[in-house]
Design a protein around this motif. Structure first.
Motif, PDB file in Angstrom:
ATOM      1  N   PRO A   8       0.806  -1.220   0.000  1.00 51.71           N
ATOM      2  CA  PRO A   8       0.000   0.000   0.000  1.00 51.71           C
ATOM      3  C   PRO A   8       0.845   1.279   0.000  1.00 51.71           C
ATOM      4  O   PRO A   8       0.419   2.300  -0.538  1.00 51.71           O
ATOM      5  N   VAL A   9       2.043   1.234   0.572  1.00 53.62           N
ATOM      6  CA  VAL A   9       2.906   2.413   0.581  1.00 53.62           C
ATOM      7  C   VAL A   9       3.417   2.705  -0.823  1.00 53.62           C
ATOM      8  O   VAL A   9       3.394   3.852  -1.277  1.00 53.62           O
ATOM      9  N   ASP A  11       1.982   1.792  -3.590  1.00 48.26           N
ATOM     10  CA  ASP A  11       0.805   2.257  -4.338  1.00 48.26           C
ATOM     11  C   ASP A  11       0.525   3.722  -4.050  1.00 48.26           C
ATOM     12  O   ASP A  11       0.222   4.501  -4.953  1.00 48.26           O
ATOM     13  N   TYR A  12       0.632   4.129  -2.785  1.00 52.43           N
ATOM     14  CA  TYR A  12       0.390   5.511  -2.373  1.00 52.43           C
ATOM     15  C   TYR A  12       1.424   6.452  -3.008  1.00 52.43           C
ATOM     16  O   TYR A  12       1.088   7.518  -3.519  1.00 52.43           O
ATOM     17  N   ASN A  16       0.353   9.271  -5.850  1.00 57.07           N
ATOM     18  CA  ASN A  16       0.541  10.696  -5.554  1.00 57.07           C
ATOM     19  C   ASN A  16       1.762  11.301  -6.244  1.00 57.07           C
ATOM     20  O   ASN A  16       2.098  12.450  -5.990  1.00 57.07           O
ATOM     21  N   LEU A  49       3.589   8.362   5.763  1.00 59.24           N
ATOM     22  CA  LEU A  49       2.830   8.571   4.536  1.00 59.24           C
ATOM     23  C   LEU A  49       1.338   8.285   4.677  1.00 59.24           C
ATOM     24  O   LEU A  49       0.522   9.029   4.173  1.00 59.24           O
ATOM     25  N   LEU A  50       0.968   7.227   5.338  1.00 60.25           N
ATOM     26  CA  LEU A  50      -0.435   6.832   5.397  1.00 60.25           C
ATOM     27  C   LEU A  50      -1.174   7.427   6.590  1.00 60.25           C
ATOM     28  O   LEU A  50      -2.362   7.158   6.771  1.00 60.25           O
ATOM     29  N   LYS A  52      -3.371   9.869   8.599  1.00 56.87           N
ATOM     30  CA  LYS A  52      -4.454  10.783   8.203  1.00 56.87           C
ATOM     31  C   LYS A  52      -4.338  12.129   8.926  1.00 56.87           C
ATOM     32  O   LYS A  52      -4.822  13.133   8.440  1.00 56.87           O
ATOM     33  N   TYR A  73       8.259   4.620   5.064  1.00 58.80           N
ATOM     34  CA  TYR A  73       6.995   5.149   5.564  1.00 58.80           C
ATOM     35  C   TYR A  73       7.077   6.619   5.969  1.00 58.80           C
ATOM     36  O   TYR A  73       6.058   7.271   6.139  1.00 58.80           O
ATOM     37  N   ASP A  75       7.119  10.322   5.761  1.00 52.82           N
ATOM     38  CA  ASP A  75       6.834  11.433   4.854  1.00 52.82           C
ATOM     39  C   ASP A  75       7.764  12.597   5.198  1.00 52.82           C
ATOM     40  O   ASP A  75       8.451  13.128   4.339  1.00 52.82           O
ATOM     41  N   TRP A 127       6.571  16.228  -2.699  1.00 48.59           N
ATOM     42  CA  TRP A 127       5.248  16.178  -3.320  1.00 48.59           C
ATOM     43  C   TRP A 127       5.247  17.050  -4.568  1.00 48.59           C
ATOM     44  O   TRP A 127       5.873  18.102  -4.588  1.00 48.59           O
TER      45      TRP A 127
END
Length: 130
Positions: A8-9, A11-12, A16, A49-50, A52, A73, A75, A127
């Motif tokens: 999932p990381v 993919d994220y 993005n 990263l994930l 919220k 992980y 960010d 980003w």
């Protein structure tokens, strides 16, 4: 049939369009630098990263995890250059400023950082349009 497990990381990161600003070697260099001064250990605010929600306050970090853990992980990480020593209930904490040392340590290890309002920010990812 593709039997690979989806990460999932990853993919994220791809979804993005993030560009890596740090790698495992740079994170290890950062951890080594932050543990090299016996008089100072920076308090840290770290966002994964994930996550919220952004982290609320600064705390001490297990730098061994940064050396040997899964740093993909991260960010960003903010480092406070101020050491606070508890004096007593009726007296404010004694504060010692390690700004010059922290800046020199980051530059010495070629760690990319921003200095914002006295806090040092190390980004794991850049980003787009940021």
């Amino acid at each position: 049939m593709d039997m690979r497990v989806k990460d999932p990381v990853v993919d994220y990161i791809n979804a993005n369009q993030l560009a890596s600003a740090m790698n495992k070697t740079k994170w290890r260099k950062l951890a080594a630098a932050m543990t090299s001064n016996p008089d100072f250990e920076p308090q840290v605010r770290e966002k994964h990263l994930l996550d919220k929600v952004e982290p609320a306050g600064f705390t001490f970090l297990d730098w061994e995890w940064v050396k040997y853990g899964e740093t993909k992980y991260i960010d960003w990480m903010e480092l406070s250059p101020i050491r606070k020593d508890y004096v007593g209930q009726l007296i404010d904490d004694k504060q010692t400023d390690f700004t010059e040392w922290l800046r020199a340590a980051l530059i010495g290890q070629s760690i990319p950082f921003e200095e914002i309002d006295g806090i040092f920010k190390v980004r794991g990812y850049i980003w787009p349009n940021a």
